[in-house]
Design an enzyme around this catalytic site. Sequence first.
Site, PDB file in Angstrom:
ATOM      1  CG  HIS A  90     -20.785  -6.824 -10.624  1.00 36.24           C
ATOM      2  ND1 HIS A  90     -19.543  -7.301 -10.630  1.00 36.24           N
ATOM      3  CD2 HIS A  90     -20.799  -6.089 -11.818  1.00 36.24           C
ATOM      4  CE1 HIS A  90     -19.071  -7.082 -11.850  1.00 36.24           C
ATOM      5  NE2 HIS A  90     -19.708  -6.260 -12.467  1.00 36.24           N
ATOM      6  CG  LEU A  91     -16.856  -8.225  -5.281  1.00 37.07           C
ATOM      7  CD1 LEU A  91     -16.904  -7.630  -3.819  1.00 37.07           C
ATOM      8  CD2 LEU A  91     -16.394  -9.881  -4.839  1.00 37.07           C
TER       9      LEU A  91
END
Length: 87
Positions: A15-16
């Site tokens: 994810h980010l």
Amino acid sequence: MVSEKVVIKNPSGLHLRPAGLLCKEAIKYKSSINFRFQNTTANAKSVLSVLGACIKCGNELEFICEGEDEKEALAAMIKLVNEGLGE
């Protein structure tokens, strides 16, 4: 050119935050750093490319580095993934 496969161990995948850490590390090297996932090749220096690959926990990536510092770049990418990308 050097390459090596590694399995993503992060429970939430790339994810980010872990994608940002991966890109931040990749940018330190002059070599091109890409990874292959399934039938897709993505630029490890681009957060959007990393996020666009939709990598989940347990997926296997193959990092491919090419350039003057390719061995150091590959070692850094593998180490970062094996250490859990900050999670």
